[in-house]
Structure formats: structure tokens, C-alpha cells
Write an enzyme that holds these catalytic residues in place. Structure first.
Site, PDB file in Angstrom:
ATOM      1  N   ASP A  24      46.528  34.873  35.913  1.00  0.00           N
ATOM      2  CA  ASP A  24      45.074  35.128  36.489  1.00  0.00           C
ATOM      3  C   ASP A  24      45.150  34.020  37.545  1.00  0.00           C
ATOM      4  O   ASP A  24      44.798  34.781  39.502  1.00  0.00           O
ATOM      5  CB  ASP A  24      43.911  34.807  36.141  1.00  0.00           C
ATOM      6  CG  ASP A  24      43.184  35.948  35.078  1.00  0.00           C
ATOM      7  OD1 ASP A  24      43.338  36.987  35.446  1.00  0.00           O
ATOM      8  OD2 ASP A  24      42.857  35.785  33.699  1.00  0.00           O
ATOM      9  N   ARG A  59      48.468  35.746  40.181  1.00  0.00           N
ATOM     10  CA  ARG A  59      47.509  36.494  41.524  1.00  0.00           C
ATOM     11  C   ARG A  59      46.537  35.782  42.556  1.00  0.00           C
ATOM     12  O   ARG A  59      46.488  35.921  43.931  1.00  0.00           O
ATOM     13  CB  ARG A  59      46.639  37.414  40.255  1.00  0.00           C
ATOM     14  CG  ARG A  59      47.350  38.060  39.567  1.00  0.00           C
ATOM     15  CD  ARG A  59      46.006  39.341  38.945  1.00  0.00           C
ATOM     16  NE  ARG A  59      47.405  40.534  37.873  1.00  0.00           N
ATOM     17  CZ  ARG A  59      46.849  40.429  36.733  1.00  0.00           C
ATOM     18  NH1 ARG A  59      45.511  40.243  35.667  1.00  0.00           N
ATOM     19  NH2 ARG A  59      47.697  41.082  35.429  1.00  0.00           N
ATOM     20  N   ARG A  74      37.882  45.571  30.204  1.00  0.00           N
ATOM     21  CA  ARG A  74      38.553  45.721  29.355  1.00  0.00           C
ATOM     22  C   ARG A  74      38.372  45.404  27.646  1.00  0.00           C
ATOM     23  O   ARG A  74      38.485  45.570  26.734  1.00  0.00           O
ATOM     24  CB  ARG A  74      39.154  44.035  29.496  1.00  0.00           C
ATOM     25  CG  ARG A  74      39.811  44.260  30.870  1.00  0.00           C
ATOM     26  CD  ARG A  74      40.576  42.430  30.802  1.00  0.00           C
ATOM     27  NE  ARG A  74      41.724  41.890  32.271  1.00  0.00           N
ATOM     28  CZ  ARG A  74      40.813  41.656  33.089  1.00  0.00           C
ATOM     29  NH1 ARG A  74      39.908  40.967  33.430  1.00  0.00           N
ATOM     30  NH2 ARG A  74      41.876  41.829  33.939  1.00  0.00           N
ATOM     31  N   HIS A 115      38.574  35.965  30.964  1.00  0.00           N
ATOM     32  CA  HIS A 115      39.712  36.797  31.238  1.00  0.00           C
ATOM     33  C   HIS A 115      38.569  37.977  31.065  1.00  0.00           C
ATOM     34  O   HIS A 115      38.963  39.377  31.323  1.00  0.00           O
ATOM     35  CB  HIS A 115      40.862  37.303  30.469  1.00  0.00           C
ATOM     36  CG  HIS A 115      41.917  38.127  31.391  1.00  0.00           C
ATOM     37  ND1 HIS A 115      42.953  38.115  32.235  1.00  0.00           N
ATOM     38  CD2 HIS A 115      42.905  39.303  30.601  1.00  0.00           C
ATOM     39  CE1 HIS A 115      43.529  38.692  32.496  1.00  0.00           C
ATOM     40  NE2 HIS A 115      43.259  39.048  31.789  1.00  0.00           N
TER      41      HIS A 115
HETATM   42  C1  LMR Z   1      46.225  42.332  33.200  1.00  0.00           C
HETATM   43  O1  LMR Z   1      45.229  41.019  33.803  1.00  0.00           O
HETATM   44  O2  LMR Z   1      46.908  42.939  33.845  1.00  0.00           O
HETATM   45  C2  LMR Z   1      45.963  42.644  31.842  1.00  0.00           C
HETATM   46  O3  LMR Z   1      44.311  42.530  31.282  1.00  0.00           O
HETATM   47  C3  LMR Z   1      45.751  44.137  31.825  1.00  0.00           C
HETATM   48  C4  LMR Z   1      44.690  44.183  31.931  1.00  0.00           C
HETATM   49  O4  LMR Z   1      44.363  46.129  32.105  1.00  0.00           O
HETATM   50  O5  LMR Z   1      43.673  44.301  33.405  1.00  0.00           O
END
Ligand code: LMR
Length: 265
Positions: free
Chosen positions: A103, A106, A43, A130
Site C-alpha cells: 500500500d 502505491r 477482499r 489492508h
Molecule cells: C492488492 O492490494 O493488490 C492485493 O490485496 C490484491 C487485491 O485483490 O487487491
């Protein structure tokens, strides 16, 4: 303009390109502008391109909607939130980044799959930047109130935490570009919490001003979201080990913030 007589919603959507006057007086603005990543990229690799885009978009948004609450989705998330904060000159409570909900989703999905339970019943807290240094907190993860550590072996939990950290990258590899549905859905939850003044508790990226002993860094922490934006930053009591992980995450975000500072000189 889009309405749905079939699904029975009557929200009106107006699409424009480049004409910010159509957004004038917005209460909440979600900025997703910028490039997504491609396989093999982190990122952080997007910083140079996306910083300029987020700066320019923020300035134009602010000119039209000086009272808006801004939610950043662009990557690198924490540093783009920093960019939007300095470009907007808004109080920190009105500039935040969306990553924690994504996050955490997931993490909850992987746990639900492993435990064969509904993700609806999994509550979790995930903090930090992140990126690979994000900090899932198993101590604050429960399945319908039952501590997850009572339901899953430590090595399986560790594997899930690792997979969560690289969840975005896993999707980029599969799709050849960044995820869009889940980030959009997570941002929509934040907008709803603000617009309906729901006082939801979400992990959100915000500038820390002394919370967790950290200042001048943009990190994901649990907050209360309502009509005023971030209405409260919740300070959990972290163990020394958890604090070490959070500080590692802070150090990484600060490194990338320094790159942005150099770019802006
Ligand atoms: C994600 O976590 O899905 C976003 O930040 C996009 C990426 O490129 O990971």
C-alpha cells in the site's frame, strides 16, 4: 530447480505440489494460498474460501517447520493473518501479514508521479487494515526529508490518498484478477529483512496487544523486522484525527474477524 547463468544468480528453486515434507525446517514461510478476487468483489468476499485454505496450509507448514516465521499474503489480509496466528499457535512476533509495503508503494508511486520525482526519495507511513479504511499519514510522508504537505496541494494529496486506498481494486479492474508482482516483491523484501537480520522498519500486519490503545486486533503498524520476526512494534504519536481513522480501521477488521469466528464454530 532454477538457476540463472545469464543473470548470474545461483539460488535453487524446488517446486512441489502438496508435499509439505519438502518444506521441512523452513526459517520463513510465505503463504499466498487462496483465491484472488475478481472485478466487483471486495477482499472480504474471499473470507469463506480462503479461511479454510489458510488454516489447512498453516497447520501443515507448522507440522514441518515449527520454528518458522510466517508471512501471510492471502486476502482478506488482516483476518487471514488472524487465521494463521490461531492455527499456528506461534507467538505473534512470528506471524505477520504483508500489506503495508504494498500500500505504501502505491502511495509513493502516485506521489512520485504527481511531483515528478523518484519514488526512491519518498518515505511514507501507512497504517491500519489492508482495505478501504487504511490510514495513510501525510504528516509522516516526506520527499527526501521535506514534508510532502509543503510540496503538494491538500486536494491533490487527498485524491492520491483516496486512489491509494482503492489501488488494489484499480488493478483488479484492469487485469480481471488480483495483483501478483508487487505483492510478491513486497513479501520478498520482508523475507530478506528477516533472513539477513536487517532490522528494517516496515508497516506490517500484526496482532496488537495494547499498542495504540488497541488489543486483540490485527492491523498494519510500523515494526522492526529482523531474524526474530517482528522485533519491535513502533508506537507513533498520532493526532486525535489520525487515531479516529485508525479506530475506524480497527472496527472494520474486527467485524471481519467476527465473521471468521462464526465460520469456525
Ligand atoms: C492488492 O492490494 O493488490 C492485493 O490485496 C490484491 C487485491 O485483490 O487487491
Amino acid at each position: 530447480m532454477a538457476e540463472s547463468p545469464i543473470d548470474l544468480y545461483d539460488t535453487r528453486t524446488v517446486g512441489v505440489t502438496g508435499d509439505y515434507s519438502k518444506t521441512a525446517g523452513s526459517s520463513v514461510v510465505v503463504i499466498t494460498s487462496g483465491l484472488p478476487r475478481k472485478p466487483g468483489m471486495t477482499r472480504d468476499d474471499l473470507i469463506e474460501t480462503n479461511a479454510g485454505i489458510v488454516k489447512s496450509v498453516t497447520e501443515q507448514v507448522v507440522a514441518q517447520s515449527p520454528d518458522a516465521i510466517i508471512i501471510i499474503v492471502s486476502n482478506p489480509l488482516d483476518v487471514m493473518t488472524y487465521q494463521a496466528h490461531i492455527s499456528s499457535k506461534f507467538p505473534r512476533t512470528r506471524v505477520m501479514g504483508m500489506a503495508g509495503i504494498l500500500d505504501t508503494a502505491r502511495y509513493r508511486a502516485f506521489l512520485a508521479e504527481e511531483l515528478n520525482v523518484s519514488p526512491k526519495d519518498i518515505q511514507a507511513v501507512l497504517m491500519g487494515g489492508h482495505g478501504d479504511t487504511m490510514v495513510p499519514l501525510p504528516r509522516y510522508t516526506t520527499v527526501a526529508g521535506i514534508p510532502v504537505t509543503e510540496l503538494i496541494d491538500a486536494d491533490k494529496l487527498d485524491a492520491i490518498i483516496e486512489r491509494t486506498k482503492f489501488g488494489g481494486g484499480e488493478l483488479v479492474k484492469l487485469m480481471g484478477t488480483s495483483a501478483w508482482y508487487a505483492p510478491g516483491s513486497a513479501a520478498a523484501q520482508m523475507v530478506e529483512a528477516i533472513v539477513r537480520d536487517q532490522k528494517r522498519v516496515f508497516p506490517v500486519c500484526i496482532k496488537l496487544e495494547g499498542e495504540y490503545g488497541i488489543s486483540d486486533c490485527y492491523l498494519g503498524v510500523p515494526v522492526v523486522l529482523g531474524k526474530n520476526g517482528v522485533e519491535k512494534v513502533i508506537e507513533l504519536k498520532l493526532t486525535e484525527e489520525e487515531m479516529v481513522s485508525l479506530r475506524t480501521s480497527r472496527d472494520h477488521v474486527i467485524e471481519v474477524m467476527n465473521v471468521l469466528d462464526k465460520l469456525s464454530q
